[in-house]
Design a protein around this motif. Sequence first.
Motif, PDB file in Angstrom:
ATOM      1  N   GLU A 290      -9.185 -29.457  38.309  1.00 17.83           N
ATOM      2  CA  GLU A 290      -9.317 -28.176  37.626  1.00 17.83           C
ATOM      3  C   GLU A 290      -9.083 -28.336  36.132  1.00 17.83           C
ATOM      4  OE1 GLU A 290      -6.938 -23.887  37.561  1.00 17.83           O
ATOM      5  OE2 GLU A 290      -6.455 -25.359  39.107  1.00 17.83           O
ATOM      6  N   CYS A 291      -9.838 -27.589  35.318  1.00 17.79           N
ATOM      7  CA  CYS A 291      -9.620 -27.565  33.876  1.00 17.79           C
ATOM      8  C   CYS A 291      -9.553 -26.122  33.407  1.00 17.79           C
ATOM      9  CB  CYS A 291     -10.742 -28.268  33.106  1.00 17.79           C
ATOM     10  SG  CYS A 291     -10.728 -30.048  33.250  1.00 17.79           S
ATOM     11  N   GLN A 292      -8.544 -25.845  32.596  1.00 13.26           N
ATOM     12  CA  GLN A 292      -8.409 -24.562  31.938  1.00 13.26           C
ATOM     13  C   GLN A 292      -8.799 -24.753  30.481  1.00 13.26           C
ATOM     14  OE1 GLN A 292      -4.390 -23.297  32.733  1.00 13.26           O
ATOM     15  NE2 GLN A 292      -4.754 -23.139  34.940  1.00 13.26           N
ATOM     16  N   HIS A 293      -8.477 -23.783  29.658  1.00 15.28           N
ATOM     17  CA  HIS A 293      -8.897 -23.841  28.258  1.00 15.28           C
ATOM     18  C   HIS A 293      -8.439 -25.124  27.553  1.00 15.28           C
ATOM     19  CE1 HIS A 293     -10.196 -22.422  24.388  1.00 15.28           C
ATOM     20  NE2 HIS A 293      -8.984 -22.579  23.902  1.00 15.28           N
ATOM     21  N   ASP A 294      -7.154 -25.477  27.651  1.00 12.53           N
ATOM     22  CA  ASP A 294      -6.624 -26.640  26.933  1.00 12.53           C
ATOM     23  C   ASP A 294      -6.068 -27.734  27.837  1.00 12.53           C
ATOM     24  OD1 ASP A 294      -7.124 -25.618  24.350  1.00 12.53           O
ATOM     25  OD2 ASP A 294      -5.309 -24.394  24.448  1.00 12.53           O
ATOM     26  N   TRP A 295      -6.124 -27.541  29.164  1.00  9.00           N
ATOM     27  CA  TRP A 295      -5.476 -28.455  30.104  1.00  9.00           C
ATOM     28  C   TRP A 295      -6.399 -28.804  31.261  1.00  9.00           C
ATOM     29  CZ3 TRP A 295      -0.501 -30.254  29.399  1.00  9.00           C
ATOM     30  CH2 TRP A 295       0.230 -29.623  28.381  1.00  9.00           C
ATOM     31  N   CYS A 296      -6.229 -30.035  31.787  1.00  6.64           N
ATOM     32  CA  CYS A 296      -6.940 -30.445  32.997  1.00  6.64           C
ATOM     33  C   CYS A 296      -5.945 -31.071  33.969  1.00  6.64           C
ATOM     34  CB  CYS A 296      -8.026 -31.471  32.682  1.00  6.64           C
ATOM     35  SG  CYS A 296      -9.442 -30.798  31.799  1.00  6.64           S
ATOM     36  N   ARG A 297      -6.186 -30.854  35.251  1.00  5.52           N
ATOM     37  CA  ARG A 297      -5.386 -31.496  36.293  1.00  5.52           C
ATOM     38  C   ARG A 297      -6.103 -32.791  36.654  1.00  5.52           C
ATOM     39  NH1 ARG A 297      -1.309 -30.276  39.981  1.00  5.52           N
ATOM     40  NH2 ARG A 297      -1.626 -31.121  42.067  1.00  5.52           N
ATOM     41  N   ILE A 298      -5.352 -33.884  36.652  1.00 10.98           N
ATOM     42  CA  ILE A 298      -5.945 -35.182  36.975  1.00 10.98           C
ATOM     43  C   ILE A 298      -5.133 -35.860  38.071  1.00 10.98           C
ATOM     44  CG2 ILE A 298      -6.910 -35.462  34.665  1.00 10.98           C
ATOM     45  CD1 ILE A 298      -4.685 -37.592  34.157  1.00 10.98           C
ATOM     46  N   THR A 299      -5.768 -36.835  38.720  1.00 10.51           N
ATOM     47  CA  THR A 299      -5.113 -37.669  39.720  1.00 10.51           C
ATOM     48  C   THR A 299      -5.397 -39.117  39.358  1.00 10.51           C
ATOM     49  OG1 THR A 299      -5.514 -35.982  41.394  1.00 10.51           O
ATOM     50  CG2 THR A 299      -4.939 -38.193  42.186  1.00 10.51           C
ATOM     51  N   ALA A 300      -4.317 -39.907  39.252  1.00  9.76           N
ATOM     52  CA  ALA A 300      -4.465 -41.332  38.929  1.00  9.76           C
ATOM     53  C   ALA A 300      -3.356 -42.116  39.631  1.00  9.76           C
ATOM     54  CB  ALA A 300      -4.390 -41.555  37.423  1.00  9.76           C
ATOM     55  N   ASP A 301      -3.742 -43.158  40.313  1.00 13.80           N
ATOM     56  CA  ASP A 301      -2.769 -44.035  40.994  1.00 13.80           C
ATOM     57  C   ASP A 301      -1.781 -43.246  41.850  1.00 13.80           C
ATOM     58  OD1 ASP A 301      -3.935 -46.296  39.832  1.00 13.80           O
ATOM     59  OD2 ASP A 301      -2.685 -46.111  38.042  1.00 13.80           O
ATOM     60  N   GLY A 302      -2.274 -42.226  42.553  1.00 12.76           N
ATOM     61  CA  GLY A 302      -1.434 -41.440  43.443  1.00 12.76           C
ATOM     62  C   GLY A 302      -0.612 -40.362  42.754  1.00 12.76           C
ATOM     63  N   GLU A 303      -0.649 -40.311  41.441  1.00  9.92           N
ATOM     64  CA  GLU A 303       0.087 -39.293  40.687  1.00  9.92           C
ATOM     65  C   GLU A 303      -0.862 -38.158  40.313  1.00  9.92           C
ATOM     66  OE1 GLU A 303       3.277 -39.346  40.207  1.00  9.92           O
ATOM     67  OE2 GLU A 303       3.709 -41.418  40.763  1.00  9.92           O
ATOM     68  N   LYS A 304      -0.346 -36.930  40.380  1.00  9.27           N
ATOM     69  CA  LYS A 304      -1.127 -35.756  39.996  1.00  9.27           C
ATOM     70  C   LYS A 304      -0.367 -34.991  38.937  1.00  9.27           C
ATOM     71  CE  LYS A 304      -3.173 -35.069  44.534  1.00  9.27           C
ATOM     72  NZ  LYS A 304      -3.355 -34.162  45.663  1.00  9.27           N
ATOM     73  N   GLY A 305      -1.093 -34.447  37.988  1.00  7.86           N
ATOM     74  CA  GLY A 305      -0.444 -33.628  36.979  1.00  7.86           C
ATOM     75  C   GLY A 305      -1.443 -33.051  36.001  1.00  7.86           C
ATOM     76  N   TRP A 306      -0.922 -32.198  35.140  1.00 10.84           N
ATOM     77  CA  TRP A 306      -1.716 -31.544  34.108  1.00 10.84           C
ATOM     78  C   TRP A 306      -1.576 -32.317  32.805  1.00 10.84           C
ATOM     79  CZ3 TRP A 306      -4.898 -27.420  34.943  1.00 10.84           C
ATOM     80  CH2 TRP A 306      -4.775 -26.786  36.166  1.00 10.84           C
ATOM     81  N   VAL A 307      -2.721 -32.536  32.143  1.00  8.47           N
ATOM     82  CA  VAL A 307      -2.760 -33.278  30.880  1.00  8.47           C
ATOM     83  C   VAL A 307      -3.489 -32.420  29.848  1.00  8.47           C
ATOM     84  CG1 VAL A 307      -3.672 -35.353  29.749  1.00  8.47           C
ATOM     85  CG2 VAL A 307      -2.742 -35.508  32.059  1.00  8.47           C
ATOM     86  N   ALA A 308      -3.025 -32.482  28.621  1.00 10.82           N
ATOM     87  CA  ALA A 308      -3.727 -31.792  27.544  1.00 10.82           C
ATOM     88  C   ALA A 308      -5.152 -32.327  27.476  1.00 10.82           C
ATOM     89  CB  ALA A 308      -2.998 -32.004  26.225  1.00 10.82           C
ATOM     90  N   LYS A 309      -6.112 -31.437  27.458  1.00 12.41           N
ATOM     91  CA  LYS A 309      -7.530 -31.825  27.453  1.00 12.41           C
ATOM     92  C   LYS A 309      -7.858 -32.753  26.281  1.00 12.41           C
ATOM     93  CE  LYS A 309     -10.447 -28.600  28.797  1.00 12.41           C
ATOM     94  NZ  LYS A 309     -11.332 -27.396  28.702  1.00 12.41           N
ATOM     95  N   ALA A 310      -7.200 -32.542  25.150  1.00 13.75           N
ATOM     96  CA  ALA A 310      -7.452 -33.359  23.955  1.00 13.75           C
ATOM     97  C   ALA A 310      -7.081 -34.830  24.163  1.00 13.75           C
ATOM     98  CB  ALA A 310      -6.691 -32.788  22.767  1.00 13.75           C
ATOM     99  N   ALA A 311      -6.278 -35.140  25.183  1.00 12.84           N
ATOM    100  CA  ALA A 311      -5.856 -36.516  25.451  1.00 12.84           C
ATOM    101  C   ALA A 311      -6.818 -37.252  26.370  1.00 12.84           C
ATOM    102  CB  ALA A 311      -4.457 -36.516  26.069  1.00 12.84           C
ATOM    103  N   LEU A 312      -7.904 -36.593  26.759  1.00 14.63           N
ATOM    104  CA  LEU A 312      -8.840 -37.154  27.742  1.00 14.63           C
ATOM    105  C   LEU A 312     -10.235 -37.317  27.157  1.00 14.63           C
ATOM    106  CD1 LEU A 312      -7.843 -34.838  30.726  1.00 14.63           C
ATOM    107  CD2 LEU A 312      -7.046 -37.187  30.306  1.00 14.63           C
ATOM    108  N   TRP A 313     -10.944 -38.373  27.600  1.00 16.69           N
ATOM    109  CA  TRP A 313     -12.368 -38.512  27.292  1.00 16.69           C
ATOM    110  C   TRP A 313     -13.103 -38.401  28.615  1.00 16.69           C
ATOM    111  CZ3 TRP A 313     -16.739 -41.212  28.561  1.00 16.69           C
ATOM    112  CH2 TRP A 313     -17.836 -41.027  27.707  1.00 16.69           C
ATOM    113  N   GLY A 314     -14.129 -37.546  28.635  1.00 16.38           N
ATOM    114  CA  GLY A 314     -14.919 -37.356  29.844  1.00 16.38           C
ATOM    115  C   GLY A 314     -14.984 -35.898  30.263  1.00 16.38           C
ATOM    116  N   VAL A 315     -14.460 -35.031  29.405  1.00 14.86           N
ATOM    117  CA  VAL A 315     -14.516 -33.596  29.644  1.00 14.86           C
ATOM    118  C   VAL A 315     -14.791 -32.917  28.301  1.00 14.86           C
ATOM    119  CG1 VAL A 315     -12.009 -33.306  29.419  1.00 14.86           C
ATOM    120  CG2 VAL A 315     -13.324 -31.631  30.732  1.00 14.86           C
ATOM    121  N   GLU A 316     -15.666 -31.926  28.329  1.00 18.85           N
ATOM    122  CA  GLU A 316     -15.999 -31.207  27.095  1.00 18.85           C
ATOM    123  C   GLU A 316     -14.847 -30.289  26.693  1.00 18.85           C
ATOM    124  OE1 GLU A 316     -18.535 -31.920  25.333  1.00 18.85           O
ATOM    125  OE2 GLU A 316     -19.893 -32.887  26.741  1.00 18.85           O
ATOM    126  N   ALA A 317     -14.657 -30.077  25.411  1.00 16.84           N
ATOM    127  CA  ALA A 317     -13.552 -29.254  24.893  1.00 16.84           C
ATOM    128  C   ALA A 317     -13.599 -27.839  25.456  1.00 16.84           C
ATOM    129  CB  ALA A 317     -13.601 -29.221  23.375  1.00 16.84           C
TER     130      ALA A 317
END
Length: 156
Positions: free
Chosen positions: A124-151
């Motif tokens: 899921e992605c909201q205005h400034d945040w996306c939920r990601i899953t990596a290596d069994g961990e799940k959490g919300w990350v600031a969208k600006a810290a990610l490449w692969g999702v439009e602002a």
Amino acid sequence: MAGAAGTPETDGAATQGSVTNLPLPRFVSLKASEANVRRGPSLEHRIDWVFRHRDMPLRVTAEFGHWRRVEDNEGQGGWIYYTLLSGVRTVLVEADGTALRSHPDPEAPVVAEAEAGVIARLGECQHDWCRITADGEKGWVAKAALWGVEAEEIRN
């Protein structure tokens, strides 16, 4: 602007692919653990790159028949055969120590940290945040810290 019939799409504002009618540009992921990236959209064109990271996010910028022009987070790329790509969305963490938080708030507890270069499944992605899953961990990350999702991209 869409390319003429029989020619690759051209760069510019968001449009639809002449082959798939999907938006251009758009993000996909690499389905294979290794994929040749060619100078042009055919087997006769020379191989310029070999992508070697399964699930890495790529931006599709053009279509021509069964070929897609893609680029990675550094702008490197070329033409790749469509069967080597997946519609499954992934993102690349861009900075060391990127916090995965329990909910989309800069004050929320940190549940994990990710290093630069980690490939994560995009949720899921909201205005400034996306939920990601990596290596069994799940959490919300600031969208600006990610490449692969439009602002401006919102995902449910």
